[in-house]
Motif scaffolding. Structure first.
Motif, PDB file in Angstrom:
ATOM      1  N   ALA A   1     -41.101 -33.099 -39.415  1.00  0.00           N
ATOM      2  CA  ALA A   1     -39.879 -32.305 -39.431  1.00  0.00           C
ATOM      3  C   ALA A   1     -38.677 -33.208 -39.208  1.00  0.00           C
ATOM      4  O   ALA A   1     -38.759 -34.214 -38.515  1.00  0.00           O
ATOM      5  N   PRO A   2     -37.531 -32.870 -39.819  1.00  0.00           N
ATOM      6  CA  PRO A   2     -36.334 -33.701 -39.625  1.00  0.00           C
ATOM      7  C   PRO A   2     -35.957 -33.785 -38.157  1.00  0.00           C
ATOM      8  O   PRO A   2     -36.201 -32.864 -37.374  1.00  0.00           O
ATOM      9  N   TYR A   3     -35.366 -34.898 -37.790  1.00  0.00           N
ATOM     10  CA  TYR A   3     -34.852 -35.040 -36.434  1.00  0.00           C
ATOM     11  C   TYR A   3     -33.721 -34.040 -36.235  1.00  0.00           C
ATOM     12  O   TYR A   3     -33.076 -33.592 -37.183  1.00  0.00           O
ATOM     13  N   SER A   4     -33.474 -33.713 -34.985  1.00  0.00           N
ATOM     14  CA  SER A   4     -32.401 -32.773 -34.650  1.00  0.00           C
ATOM     15  C   SER A   4     -31.297 -33.491 -33.884  1.00  0.00           C
ATOM     16  O   SER A   4     -31.566 -34.265 -32.981  1.00  0.00           O
ATOM     17  N   LEU A   5     -30.040 -33.214 -34.272  1.00  0.00           N
ATOM     18  CA  LEU A   5     -28.887 -33.687 -33.520  1.00  0.00           C
ATOM     19  C   LEU A   5     -28.189 -32.536 -32.812  1.00  0.00           C
ATOM     20  O   LEU A   5     -27.117 -32.713 -32.233  1.00  0.00           O
ATOM     21  N   ASP A   6     -28.785 -31.358 -32.855  1.00  0.00           N
ATOM     22  CA  ASP A   6     -28.193 -30.149 -32.287  1.00  0.00           C
ATOM     23  C   ASP A   6     -28.424 -30.119 -30.773  1.00  0.00           C
ATOM     24  O   ASP A   6     -29.558 -29.968 -30.317  1.00  0.00           O
ATOM     25  N   ARG A   7     -27.365 -30.284 -29.994  1.00  0.00           N
ATOM     26  CA  ARG A   7     -27.488 -30.284 -28.530  1.00  0.00           C
ATOM     27  C   ARG A   7     -28.162 -29.021 -28.030  1.00  0.00           C
ATOM     28  O   ARG A   7     -28.967 -29.054 -27.096  1.00  0.00           O
ATOM     29  N   GLU A   8     -27.803 -27.883 -28.619  1.00  0.00           N
ATOM     30  CA  GLU A   8     -28.349 -26.616 -28.139  1.00  0.00           C
ATOM     31  C   GLU A   8     -29.834 -26.506 -28.450  1.00  0.00           C
ATOM     32  O   GLU A   8     -30.592 -25.929 -27.668  1.00  0.00           O
ATOM     33  N   GLU A   9     -30.267 -27.056 -29.563  1.00  0.00           N
ATOM     34  CA  GLU A   9     -31.697 -27.070 -29.850  1.00  0.00           C
ATOM     35  C   GLU A   9     -32.427 -27.954 -28.840  1.00  0.00           C
ATOM     36  O   GLU A   9     -33.488 -27.591 -28.326  1.00  0.00           O
ATOM     37  N   HIS A  10     -31.864 -29.104 -28.528  1.00  0.00           N
ATOM     38  CA  HIS A  10     -32.477 -29.979 -27.530  1.00  0.00           C
ATOM     39  C   HIS A  10     -32.520 -29.303 -26.159  1.00  0.00           C
ATOM     40  O   HIS A  10     -33.456 -29.508 -25.392  1.00  0.00           O
ATOM     41  N   ARG A  11     -31.522 -28.487 -25.854  1.00  0.00           N
ATOM     42  CA  ARG A  11     -31.509 -27.766 -24.578  1.00  0.00           C
ATOM     43  C   ARG A  11     -32.696 -26.799 -24.489  1.00  0.00           C
ATOM     44  O   ARG A  11     -33.225 -26.555 -23.404  1.00  0.00           O
TER      45      ARG A  11
ATOM     46  N   PHE B   1     -35.569 -40.551 -29.749  1.00  0.00           N
ATOM     47  CA  PHE B   1     -34.556 -40.132 -28.784  1.00  0.00           C
ATOM     48  C   PHE B   1     -34.701 -38.650 -28.468  1.00  0.00           C
ATOM     49  O   PHE B   1     -35.349 -37.888 -29.189  1.00  0.00           O
ATOM     50  N   VAL B   2     -34.066 -38.264 -27.369  1.00  0.00           N
ATOM     51  CA  VAL B   2     -33.901 -36.855 -27.043  1.00  0.00           C
ATOM     52  C   VAL B   2     -32.597 -36.718 -26.269  1.00  0.00           C
ATOM     53  O   VAL B   2     -32.184 -37.634 -25.546  1.00  0.00           O
ATOM     54  N   ILE B   3     -31.923 -35.588 -26.450  1.00  0.00           N
ATOM     55  CA  ILE B   3     -30.666 -35.302 -25.754  1.00  0.00           C
ATOM     56  C   ILE B   3     -30.959 -34.347 -24.603  1.00  0.00           C
ATOM     57  O   ILE B   3     -31.674 -33.352 -24.786  1.00  0.00           O
ATOM     58  N   LEU B   4     -30.417 -34.653 -23.428  1.00  0.00           N
ATOM     59  CA  LEU B   4     -30.495 -33.746 -22.279  1.00  0.00           C
ATOM     60  C   LEU B   4     -29.071 -33.260 -22.002  1.00  0.00           C
ATOM     61  O   LEU B   4     -28.317 -33.909 -21.265  1.00  0.00           O
ATOM     62  N   PRO B   5     -28.675 -32.152 -22.620  1.00  0.00           N
ATOM     63  CA  PRO B   5     -27.289 -31.691 -22.476  1.00  0.00           C
ATOM     64  C   PRO B   5     -26.948 -31.335 -21.029  1.00  0.00           C
ATOM     65  O   PRO B   5     -27.775 -30.785 -20.295  1.00  0.00           O
ATOM     66  N   ASP B   6     -25.732 -31.668 -20.615  1.00  0.00           N
ATOM     67  CA  ASP B   6     -25.215 -31.300 -19.298  1.00  0.00           C
ATOM     68  C   ASP B   6     -26.129 -31.778 -18.166  1.00  0.00           C
ATOM     69  O   ASP B   6     -26.332 -31.066 -17.180  1.00  0.00           O
TER      70      ASP B   6
END
Length: 287
Positions: free
Chosen positions: A8-18, A34-39
């Motif tokens: 599956a394509p990588y995600s840059l959507d902060r809310e999806e990572h949340r 990578f992974v984003i940990l918002p806030d």
């Protein structure tokens, strides 16, 4: 949420990572880099860090004459920065990813000033030593956490990344290569307080700062206990660890610490029978 397709394509959507579960976070980092940990830091935390860091001495870097790199690791400078060594919302994920026994390796504070140029794509993995980092970035497995203290935009020193480059076996992926640009690189604008966690072999860089605003960012490095540096590093003194909370000083005390069996037991008496960290289910039961 991520589909069941491993490609599956990588995600840059902060809310999806949340919304990611732990298994999805691991999957995205291992597969995409990578992974984003918002806030990960709230507004008050960011504000306290900024006040503390104003007194940190800075120096120019190899790509700009502006005072952009701290001359001392921020965790040695004050309690807010020292506390990030064990910041629970991030370290709990890193432990899930790498195992419970972590070694804290280093911290950096970097500012991007108005007019700062872009930084080429590169890795933070230097397995054979270098004049720049010597053995600091030589550990074969290491995770770097970026804490953003200001919002980034496409014109304000946003992160540039090349997803999946950390798992390439091609000669193009040799870790000392620097790449001016790549057709498949992407920009990752992030908000103040976000943490960006990535595999150090992933090629990444920084876009230019064409605004009149500074951008502050902190970096904290961790490795699993078995993946020691290829050469010795000086350890932090007690004075340098005084701002690190007591429960996390053992994690930072010995940067050369290792717990690893170099040889297999020929009788196989010590072979483990469990290992969820290497099983396919670490990406979730539907993976």
């Amino acid at each position: 949420m991520m589909t069941d397709n491993a490609y599956a394509p990588y995600s840059l959507d902060r809310e999806e990572h949340r919304r990611f579960s732990r298994a999805e976070q691991v999957r995205h980092l291992e597969a995409q880099g990578f992974v984003i940990l918002p806030d990960a830091l709230d507004d008050d935390h960011v504000a306290r860090l900024k006040v503390e860091l104003e007194g940190l001495p800075m120096r120019p870097s190899f790509y700009t004459d502006a005072p952009s790199f701290a001359t001392v690791p921020p965790h040695t400078h004050g309690p807010e920065s020292g506390g990030l060594v064990g910041h629970a919302p991030v370290v709990e994920f890193v432990k899930h990813l790498l195992g419970d026994e972590l070694v804290f390796m280093h911290s950096f504070y970097i500012q991007s000033h108005p007019g700062a140029p872009e930084l080429e794509l590169h890795t933070d993995f230097q397995p054979y030593g270098s004049t720049y980092s010597q053995w600091l970035e030589s550990c074969p497995i290491r995770i770097r956490v970026l804490y953003y203290l200001d919002d980034t935009r496409l014109d304000r020193s946003a992160l540039r990344i090349l997803p999946r480059s950390h798992i390439s076996m091609h000669a193009d992926a040799q870790p000392y290569r620097r790449i001016k640009s790549h057709a498949e690189e992407v920009m990752v604008p992030l908000n103040a307080g976000d943490a960006f966690v990535f595999a150090v072999r992933m090629f990444h860089g920084v876009g230019p700062n064409t605004t009149q605003e500074r951008r502050g960012m902190m970096e904290y490095d961790y490795r699993p206990i078995w993946a020691r540096p290829y050469g010795p590093l000086p350890n932090w003194s007690a004075a340098e660890l005084r701002f690190v909370p007591e429960p996390f000083r053992d994690m930072a005390a010995d940067r050369n610490r290792m717990d690893m069996a170099f040889e297999f037991d020929t009788k196989r008496a010590s072979v483990e029978t469990t290992g969820p960290g290497i099983g396919p289910a670490r990406w979730g039961t539907a993976a």
